[in-house]
Design a protein around this motif. Structure first.
Motif, short mmCIF file in Angstrom:
data_model
loop_
_atom_site.label_atom_id
_atom_site.label_comp_id
_atom_site.label_asym_id
_atom_site.label_seq_id
_atom_site.Cartn_x
_atom_site.Cartn_y
_atom_site.Cartn_z
N LYS A 19 14.29 28.42 2.82
CA LYS A 19 14.34 29.26 1.63
C LYS A 19 12.93 29.49 1.07
CE LYS A 19 15.31 27.91 -2.66
NZ LYS A 19 15.94 27.08 -3.67
N TYR A 20 12.17 28.38 0.95
CA TYR A 20 10.82 28.52 0.37
C TYR A 20 9.90 29.30 1.30
CZ TYR A 20 11.91 25.59 -3.58
OH TYR A 20 12.45 25.12 -4.72
N ASN A 21 10.04 29.09 2.61
CA ASN A 21 9.20 29.84 3.55
C ASN A 21 9.45 31.33 3.43
OD1 ASN A 21 7.39 28.19 4.92
ND2 ASN A 21 9.06 27.26 6.09
N ALA A 22 10.72 31.70 3.26
CA ALA A 22 11.05 33.12 3.10
C ALA A 22 10.43 33.66 1.82
CB ALA A 22 12.56 33.30 3.07
N GLU A 23 10.54 32.86 0.74
CA GLU A 23 9.95 33.29 -0.54
C GLU A 23 8.43 33.44 -0.40
OE1 GLU A 23 11.03 30.94 -3.94
OE2 GLU A 23 13.17 31.22 -3.52
N LEU A 24 7.83 32.50 0.31
CA LEU A 24 6.37 32.53 0.50
C LEU A 24 5.95 33.81 1.22
CD1 LEU A 24 3.69 30.94 0.29
CD2 LEU A 24 4.17 30.00 2.53
N THR A 25 6.68 34.14 2.30
CA THR A 25 6.34 35.35 3.06
C THR A 25 6.46 36.58 2.15
OG1 THR A 25 7.49 34.22 4.84
CG2 THR A 25 6.74 36.46 5.28
N ALA A 26 7.54 36.61 1.36
CA ALA A 26 7.72 37.77 0.48
C ALA A 26 6.58 37.87 -0.54
CB ALA A 26 9.06 37.65 -0.24
N ALA A 27 6.21 36.70 -1.13
CA ALA A 27 5.14 36.70 -2.14
C ALA A 27 3.82 37.14 -1.52
CB ALA A 27 5.01 35.31 -2.75
N LYS A 28 3.58 36.67 -0.28
CA LYS A 28 2.33 37.06 0.38
C LYS A 28 2.30 38.56 0.60
CE LYS A 28 0.54 32.98 2.63
NZ LYS A 28 0.60 32.10 3.80
N GLY A 43 0.82 -1.23 0.00
CA GLY A 43 0.00 0.00 0.00
C GLY A 43 0.84 1.26 0.00
N PHE A 44 1.93 1.25 -0.79
CA PHE A 44 2.86 2.38 -0.82
C PHE A 44 2.36 3.47 -1.77
CE2 PHE A 44 6.72 4.15 -2.89
CZ PHE A 44 7.37 4.67 -1.79
N THR A 45 2.40 4.75 -1.33
CA THR A 45 2.04 5.88 -2.20
C THR A 45 3.32 6.68 -2.46
OG1 THR A 45 0.16 6.01 -0.73
CG2 THR A 45 0.23 7.59 -2.53
N ALA A 46 3.82 6.62 -3.71
CA ALA A 46 5.10 7.26 -4.01
C ALA A 46 4.94 8.77 -4.10
CB ALA A 46 5.63 6.72 -5.32
N VAL A 47 6.01 9.53 -3.75
CA VAL A 47 6.03 10.97 -3.97
C VAL A 47 7.24 11.28 -4.85
CG1 VAL A 47 4.94 11.51 -1.77
CG2 VAL A 47 7.42 11.49 -1.93
N ALA A 48 7.20 12.47 -5.50
CA ALA A 48 8.30 12.85 -6.39
C ALA A 48 9.55 13.11 -5.55
CB ALA A 48 7.91 14.10 -7.16
N LEU A 49 10.72 12.77 -6.12
CA LEU A 49 11.97 13.01 -5.40
C LEU A 49 12.35 14.47 -5.56
CD1 LEU A 49 13.80 9.79 -6.52
CD2 LEU A 49 12.95 10.32 -4.24
N PRO A 50 12.82 15.11 -4.49
CA PRO A 50 13.11 16.55 -4.57
C PRO A 50 14.30 16.85 -5.48
CG PRO A 50 13.78 15.65 -2.46
CD PRO A 50 13.08 14.55 -3.16
N ASN A 51 14.23 17.97 -6.13
CA ASN A 51 15.28 18.38 -7.06
C ASN A 51 16.06 19.54 -6.45
OD1 ASN A 51 16.78 18.41 -9.32
ND2 ASN A 51 15.23 19.38 -10.63
N GLU A 52 16.58 19.32 -5.25
CA GLU A 52 17.23 20.40 -4.52
C GLU A 52 18.58 19.94 -3.99
OE1 GLU A 52 15.47 23.30 -3.80
OE2 GLU A 52 13.56 22.63 -4.67
N THR A 53 19.30 20.88 -3.38
CA THR A 53 20.56 20.52 -2.74
C THR A 53 20.56 21.02 -1.31
OG1 THR A 53 21.48 22.57 -3.59
CG2 THR A 53 21.99 20.58 -4.84
N GLY A 54 21.53 20.56 -0.51
CA GLY A 54 21.64 21.01 0.86
C GLY A 54 20.70 20.25 1.77
N THR A 55 20.60 20.75 3.01
CA THR A 55 19.73 20.05 3.94
C THR A 55 18.28 20.41 3.64
OG1 THR A 55 19.75 21.86 5.49
CG2 THR A 55 21.47 20.19 5.76
N VAL A 56 17.39 19.52 4.10
CA VAL A 56 15.96 19.76 3.88
C VAL A 56 15.53 21.05 4.57
CG1 VAL A 56 13.67 18.82 4.22
CG2 VAL A 56 15.57 17.29 3.73
N GLN A 57 16.03 21.23 5.78
CA GLN A 57 15.62 22.40 6.56
C GLN A 57 16.01 23.70 5.84
OE1 GLN A 57 13.60 21.93 9.10
NE2 GLN A 57 13.34 24.15 8.87
N ALA A 58 17.22 23.68 5.24
CA ALA A 58 17.66 24.88 4.53
C ALA A 58 16.73 25.19 3.35
CB ALA A 58 19.09 24.69 4.02
N ALA A 59 16.38 24.11 2.62
CA ALA A 59 15.47 24.31 1.47
C ALA A 59 14.12 24.83 1.95
CB ALA A 59 15.30 23.00 0.71
N LEU A 60 13.63 24.23 3.04
CA LEU A 60 12.33 24.67 3.58
C LEU A 60 12.40 26.13 3.99
CD1 LEU A 60 11.04 21.70 5.77
CD2 LEU A 60 10.00 22.64 3.72
#
Lengths: 84, 662
Positions: B219-228, B200-217
């Motif tokens: 980065k996107y959170n900062a972008e999200l705040t700016a866009a908002k 019963g496995f549900t696959a997800v896409a593999l991330p296309n990023e570098t560095g640690t997950v937290q760093a990527a998150l």
């Protein structure tokens, strides 16, 4: 003869009045059921038409009110039972 | 009275060079109802074509679309803008030339910025959602990609599972479902896939990023705040622009709508190469005025002629012509249908009787005052509807006042007695109070009103047939058939009057309404007359259409008795009100009986709530019952006897300006 022996005139009058009241209730209640049955079809169709064309609203309300005659005649009959 | 405004047919013909001035003049006067020219290739119309729009029509339409699209962004329209100072149309035209492009550019830039920001927000949110599960796995993001001999799987799985081939896996258990990352040799990929899908496995896409997950998150959170923030800023600027331009845009919309309508008017004309002809209707009173105005505008180079021949009455537009006080009835009649041109216009009866019947049904000073207060509160909003709003206000005032007046007659205030005895009919029921209601009178009066309505309806039917049908035997039969129905009705009534004294039958209570009774020889004579009338009526009806006899029971009895609803519905509303009062009084009684305790306070609050809710519901029911049933009595029982409706609504060429003047 047996009935006469069982109830006196006063009780018979009361029973008669009670039966009259039941009749009055039935007149309104059954009239209401009849009206409801008729209105469910008309209401659905009428508001279908209103959804298509808002100008139909006035006529739709009138069509819905048509079967109310039943319950109103019932109400008249029950008023006549109660007050005459 | 009972007649629409008399209309005159005008034919206007002139050279094409006069077209613009003729159109402007007609538009300004706003009395000419244009009959659209239809190119049917009729004889005598060879070479005549539908006109083409004036030169500037395209440009005006483009501007109008621009204005409407900006209004769409602002969510405004001429209907939503009120209390705007009136400006001259030429000022607005100048503004359209000068300012509209600037406004359009500014608003377009703002909406582009806003939609970019919104797209960015969506993108960031999606990335964050994709990355979040990988935060549970202690691996850097570039480790998931770029293998030649390894396959990587990542996805949701309920429980951890074991694999019987060499692999590296990490399972992070979660609340509902866990997250699994699996590294296996390419040769085992197929097996791994099968085992996973079985579990019963549900696959997800593999991330296309570098560095640690937290760093990527981060980065996107900062972008999200700016866009908002960007979206927020754009929104604020749109609102600022709305406050600044909405009124101007409404005025532009109005001016452009008028100009476009004028520029496109030739589409409704008949034209040849050098001339144009238009036909239409003008109220009789305005004919001379419009003729003179057109002659002046075209410098005499125009042909304006009243056409009195070949008039098809079905084509005449209908404009109401009623005395002021009954005008509100027009809005009620339009709910049903506009009368035809030669038909009797029943607005006067509807306009007056609707209010009176409503009053007879609801008849309560308290409810009447509530309706009056609601009317006054809604006044401002309803009057914005323009002419129709005025009529609606008329109906609402009439209904409120009629309810109060009949409330005074019935001596009812929220169904409690006022300090005088009811003037005509006692509707106070014996619910919790000692009363002897006098309902028979009201019932008899209702039915009498029904008889009157039906008789008048049939007489109107005779008049309508006489006016509208083509001459011939059918018309006579139709008129006589209506007379026949009246004969049957009155024959039946006279027979009853001569046979039974209904006063005795009904009068257990004291009757105020007197029902005629004709005893003795006079009675016998009346009975004979009644029978003759009934038979004659029957013959008249059968001669027109024997199938009409199917309607005998409904026409003679149901329609008449249907009017008894006037009394019955009123009583049901009184009963509800009295029950509310009865319970409230009972609560108060218990509350003050045997000392004042906590329970007393609860009961008093309950009683007050009951009074408010109960009477509010009853007031709303009163409006529904009173309005729907009194209008229904007109539409069904009354109009079915004579009224067809379906006339063309008179729409003069012109515009009701709100923001501008020429």
């Amino acid at each position: 003869m047996a009935i006469e022996a069982l109830i006196d005139l006063e009780s018979a009058k009361l029973i008669g009045k009670g039966l009259g009241n039941i009749g009055a209730g039935l007149a309104v209640g059954l009239g209401g059921v009849g009206t409801g049955l008729a209105q469910q079809g008309i209401g659905a169709a009428a508001f279908g038409a209103v959804a298509e064309d808002k100008g139909m609203l006035g006529l739709a309300l009138v069509f819905i009110a048509i079967p109310e005659t039943l319950v109103i005649l019932g109400l008249v009959v029950s008023i006549m039972i109660m007050f005459i | 009275m009972f007649q629409p405004k008399p209309m005159t047919r005008l034919v206007i013909a002139a050279g094409k060079d006069q077209m613009a001035s003729v159109v402007s003049e007609l538009y300004r006067h706003r009395v000419f109802h244009i009959t659209d020219f239809v190119d049917q290739g009729k004889e005598g119309y060879e070479g005549v074509k539908i006109g083409t729009p004036m030169e500037n029509a395209g440009e005006l339409s483009t501007d109008l679309i621009k204005v409407r699209s900006i209004e769409n962004v602002f969510q405004t329209s001429p209907k939503t803008q009120h209390d705007v100072p009136v400006q001259s149309a030429n000022t607005i035209r100048a503004a359209i030339k000068k300012e509209l492009p600037k406004i359009s550019e500014e608003v377009n830039a703002l909406t582009a910025k806003r939609s970019n920001a919104e797209a960015k927000i969506r993108e960031c949110e999606q990335r964050i959602a994709e990355l979040t599960p990988f935060a549970l796995i202690p691996a850097e993001l570039e480790l998931y990609r770029g293998y030649e001999t390894l396959s990587v799987f990542a996805g949701y799985l309920e429980h951890d599972i074991e694999f019987d081939f060499p692999c590296e896996k990490y399972f992070a258990p979660g609340k509902e479902t866990g997250f699994l990352v699996l590294f296996a040799g390419k040769e085992n990929a197929a097996t791994a896939e099968k085992v996973l899908s079985d579990a019963g496995f549900t696959a997800v896409a593999l991330p296309n990023e570098t560095g640690t997950v937290q760093a990527a998150l981060d980065k996107y959170n900062a972008e999200l705040t700016a866009a908002k923030a960007d979206a927020e800023e754009a929104n604020t600027k749109v609102l600022e622009a709305k406050a600044k331009y909405a009124d101007l845009l409404a005025a532009c919309d109005e001016v452009l709508s008028c100009d476009v309508e004028r520029a496109e008017a030739p589409l409704r004309f008949a034209t040849t190469e050098e001339t144009f002809v238009l036909e239409g209707w003008v109220p009789f009173d305005d004919v001379e005025k419009i003729k003179a105005a057109l002659n002046q505008a075209a410098g005499g180079k125009i042909f304006v002629e009243v056409d009195e021949e070949n008039i098809n009455y079905e084509d005449v537009p209908v404009e109401y012509n009623n005395p002021g006080i009954t005008k509100p009835g027009e809005v009620l009649l339009d709910l049903y249908a506009r009368p035809k041109y030669r038909e009797l216009d029943p607005t006067i009866i509807l306009g007056i009787m609707f209010q009176i019947l409503f009053g007879i049904i609801v008849g309560d000073v308290g409810y009447g005052l509530i309706y009056l207060i609601i009317t006054l509160i809604l006044r401002k909003f309803i009057l914005r509807l323009g002419d129709m709003g005025k009529k609606i206000m008329g109906v609402m005032y009439g209904v409120s006042i009629s309810t109060i007046v009949f409330g005074l007659i019935y001596s009812e205030f929220f169904t409690l007695s006022l300090w005088w005895h009811p003037l005509l009919f006692v509707r106070h029921l014996p619910i919790g109070e000692v009363h002897a209601p006098n309902i028979m009178d009201l019932l008899v009066l209702s039915v009498a009103l029904g008889i009157l309505y039906i008789s008048v309806g049939r007489i109107f039917g005779m008049i309508n047939h006489a006016r509208m049908d083509h001459k011939g035997p059918h018309r006579t039969k139709a008129i006589l058939s209506n007379l026949g129905w009246n004969f049957m009705l009155w024959g039946m009534l006279l027979a009853i009057f001569s046979l039974i004294d209904l006063n005795v039958v009904l009068a257990k209570a004291n009757m105020l309404v007197w029902i005629p009774y004709i005893p003795g020889t006079a009675g016998t004579v009346t009975l004979i007359i009644a029978i003759v009338m009934f038979v004659a009526g029957l013959v008249f009806v059968v001669r027109e259409n024997p199938l009409d006899l199917m309607e005998l029971p409904s026409n003679l009895l149901s329609h008449m008795l249907s009017f008894s609803r006037i009394a019955a519905i009123g009583l049901s509303s009184v009963a509800i009100g009295m029950v509310v009062n009865y319970f409230a009084r009972m609560f108060f009684g218990i509350a003050f009986d045997g000392g004042f305790t906590v329970l007393s306070i609860v009961l008093i609050i309950a009683a007050i709530l009951l009074i408010i809710v109960g009477h509010a519901v009853n007031a709303v029911l009163g409006v529904l019952d009173g309005a729907i049933n009194s209008i229904r009595l007109h539409f069904v029982e009354f109009f079915m006897k004579f009224y067809q409706g379906g006339g063309i609504i008179y729409k003069p060429f012109g515009h009701n300006r709100k923001f501008t003047e020429e």
